[in-house]
Design a protein around this motif. Structure first.
Motif, PDB file in Angstrom:
ATOM      1  N   ALA A  79      -9.714  -2.545  -5.931  1.00  0.00           N
ATOM      2  CA  ALA A  79      -8.461  -3.247  -6.198  1.00  0.00           C
ATOM      3  C   ALA A  79      -7.320  -2.255  -6.392  1.00  0.00           C
ATOM      4  CB  ALA A  79      -8.604  -4.134  -7.431  1.00  0.00           C
ATOM      5  N   ASN A  80      -7.590  -1.140  -7.082  1.00  0.00           N
ATOM      6  CA  ASN A  80      -6.537  -0.133  -7.286  1.00  0.00           C
ATOM      7  C   ASN A  80      -6.137   0.500  -5.960  1.00  0.00           C
ATOM      8  OD1 ASN A  80      -6.390  -0.514 -10.027  1.00  0.00           O
ATOM      9  ND2 ASN A  80      -7.926   1.057 -10.475  1.00  0.00           N
ATOM     10  N   ARG A  81      -7.109   0.790  -5.101  1.00  0.00           N
ATOM     11  CA  ARG A  81      -6.795   1.417  -3.816  1.00  0.00           C
ATOM     12  C   ARG A  81      -5.964   0.463  -2.961  1.00  0.00           C
ATOM     13  NH1 ARG A  81      -4.619   4.429  -1.100  1.00  0.00           N
ATOM     14  NH2 ARG A  81      -5.353   5.044   0.949  1.00  0.00           N
ATOM     15  N   ARG A  82      -6.294  -0.820  -2.998  1.00  0.00           N
ATOM     16  CA  ARG A  82      -5.498  -1.802  -2.249  1.00  0.00           C
ATOM     17  C   ARG A  82      -4.072  -1.852  -2.789  1.00  0.00           C
ATOM     18  NH1 ARG A  82     -10.328  -5.065  -2.524  1.00  0.00           N
ATOM     19  NH2 ARG A  82     -11.329  -5.054  -0.493  1.00  0.00           N
ATOM     20  N   LEU A  83      -3.947  -1.785  -4.107  1.00  0.00           N
ATOM     21  CA  LEU A  83      -2.609  -1.811  -4.710  1.00  0.00           C
ATOM     22  C   LEU A  83      -1.819  -0.571  -4.283  1.00  0.00           C
ATOM     23  CD1 LEU A  83      -0.684  -3.253  -6.681  1.00  0.00           C
ATOM     24  CD2 LEU A  83      -1.686  -1.877  -8.508  1.00  0.00           C
ATOM     25  N   ASP A  84      -2.494   0.594  -4.298  1.00  0.00           N
ATOM     26  CA  ASP A  84      -1.824   1.823  -3.865  1.00  0.00           C
ATOM     27  C   ASP A  84      -1.423   1.731  -2.401  1.00  0.00           C
ATOM     28  OD1 ASP A  84      -2.166   2.838  -6.371  1.00  0.00           O
ATOM     29  OD2 ASP A  84      -3.957   4.018  -5.857  1.00  0.00           O
ATOM     30  N   ALA A  85      -2.304   1.212  -1.568  1.00  0.00           N
ATOM     31  CA  ALA A  85      -1.994   1.104  -0.144  1.00  0.00           C
ATOM     32  C   ALA A  85      -0.823   0.151   0.073  1.00  0.00           C
ATOM     33  CB  ALA A  85      -3.220   0.628   0.625  1.00  0.00           C
ATOM     34  N   GLY A  86      -0.791  -0.935  -0.680  1.00  0.00           N
ATOM     35  CA  GLY A  86       0.323  -1.869  -0.556  1.00  0.00           C
ATOM     36  C   GLY A  86       1.636  -1.235  -0.972  1.00  0.00           C
ATOM     37  N   ARG A  87       1.584  -0.450  -2.058  1.00  0.00           N
ATOM     38  CA  ARG A  87       2.797   0.222  -2.525  1.00  0.00           C
ATOM     39  C   ARG A  87       3.235   1.285  -1.525  1.00  0.00           C
ATOM     40  NH1 ARG A  87       1.373   1.449  -7.587  1.00  0.00           N
ATOM     41  NH2 ARG A  87       0.359   3.364  -6.908  1.00  0.00           N
ATOM     42  N   GLU A  88       2.276   2.051  -0.984  1.00  0.00           N
ATOM     43  CA  GLU A  88       2.616   3.059   0.014  1.00  0.00           C
ATOM     44  C   GLU A  88       3.245   2.418   1.245  1.00  0.00           C
ATOM     45  OE1 GLU A  88      -1.015   5.045   0.761  1.00  0.00           O
ATOM     46  OE2 GLU A  88      -1.094   5.976  -1.218  1.00  0.00           O
ATOM     47  N   HIS A  89       2.703   1.290   1.650  1.00  0.00           N
ATOM     48  CA  HIS A  89       3.268   0.610   2.819  1.00  0.00           C
ATOM     49  C   HIS A  89       4.685   0.121   2.521  1.00  0.00           C
ATOM     50  CE1 HIS A  89       3.559  -1.727   6.465  1.00  0.00           C
ATOM     51  NE2 HIS A  89       3.888  -2.783   5.744  1.00  0.00           N
ATOM     52  N   ALA A  90       4.886  -0.426   1.323  1.00  0.00           N
ATOM     53  CA  ALA A  90       6.224  -0.910   0.968  1.00  0.00           C
ATOM     54  C   ALA A  90       7.224   0.245   0.958  1.00  0.00           C
ATOM     55  CB  ALA A  90       6.183  -1.595  -0.397  1.00  0.00           C
ATOM     56  N   GLN A  91       6.808   1.423   0.432  1.00  0.00           N
ATOM     57  CA  GLN A  91       7.710   2.575   0.435  1.00  0.00           C
ATOM     58  C   GLN A  91       8.017   3.022   1.864  1.00  0.00           C
ATOM     59  OE1 GLN A  91       5.565   5.385  -1.929  1.00  0.00           O
ATOM     60  NE2 GLN A  91       6.204   4.489  -3.901  1.00  0.00           N
ATOM     61  N   TRP A  92       6.986   3.059   2.712  1.00  0.00           N
ATOM     62  CA  TRP A  92       7.201   3.455   4.096  1.00  0.00           C
ATOM     63  C   TRP A  92       8.139   2.475   4.799  1.00  0.00           C
ATOM     64  CZ3 TRP A  92       6.352   0.907   8.669  1.00  0.00           C
ATOM     65  CH2 TRP A  92       6.500   1.675   9.833  1.00  0.00           C
ATOM     66  N   GLN A  93       7.950   1.178   4.548  1.00  0.00           N
ATOM     67  CA  GLN A  93       8.791   0.170   5.170  1.00  0.00           C
ATOM     68  C   GLN A  93      10.239   0.326   4.732  1.00  0.00           C
ATOM     69  OE1 GLN A  93       7.501  -2.270   7.410  1.00  0.00           O
ATOM     70  NE2 GLN A  93       9.676  -2.464   7.876  1.00  0.00           N
ATOM     71  N   GLU A  94      10.434   0.657   3.452  1.00  0.00           N
ATOM     72  CA  GLU A  94      11.790   0.838   2.952  1.00  0.00           C
ATOM     73  C   GLU A  94      12.448   2.063   3.600  1.00  0.00           C
ATOM     74  OE1 GLU A  94      14.078   1.449  -1.345  1.00  0.00           O
ATOM     75  OE2 GLU A  94      11.947   0.882  -1.281  1.00  0.00           O
ATOM     76  N   LYS A  95      11.700   3.165   3.719  1.00  0.00           N
ATOM     77  CA  LYS A  95      12.241   4.345   4.403  1.00  0.00           C
ATOM     78  C   LYS A  95      12.573   4.053   5.868  1.00  0.00           C
ATOM     79  CE  LYS A  95       9.848   7.876   1.697  1.00  0.00           C
ATOM     80  NZ  LYS A  95       8.803   8.903   1.726  1.00  0.00           N
TER      81      LYS A  95
END
Length: 101
Positions: A79-95
């Motif tokens: 669950a933590n890894r999924r949360l991290d991956a979701g956050r990383e994707h959101a940051q990448w999308q924002e950039k």
């Protein structure tokens, strides 16, 4: 009931020519189909037909080209890894969105 019998007889008397013509056409069609089947239609083959060739079924399961990596190497999708991956994707999308502007 008597009226229906009289009505049926009346219909037979009035339309006897059409009834006979219909029966005659029906017999003519049956005769023509029989003649076509005897003369023009291809006869069924009297030799046994071979089944269609298909791909051979493999007897054993094929081995992969390489062995799978050790289980410790594979990522654990907790669950933590999924949360991290979701956050990383959101940051990448924002950039990505900011770079496009």
């Amino acid at each position: 009931m008597f009226i229906f019998v009289l009505l049926a007889i009346l219909i037979l008397v009035v339309f006897w020519q059409y009834i006979l013509a219909g029966l005659g056409l029906w017999v003519l069609v049956l005769i023509m189909r029989a003649v076509i089947n005897w003369t023009l239609a291809d006869p069924k083959p009297n030799y046994p037909r071979k089944p269609v060739q298909t791909r051979p079924v493999p007897k054993s399961r094929p081995k992969p080209a390489r062995e799978l990596p050790a289980p410790e190497y594979l990522p654990r999708w907790t669950a933590n890894r999924r949360l991290d991956a979701g956050r990383e994707h959101a940051q990448w999308q924002e950039k990505f969105d900011n770079a496009a502007q």
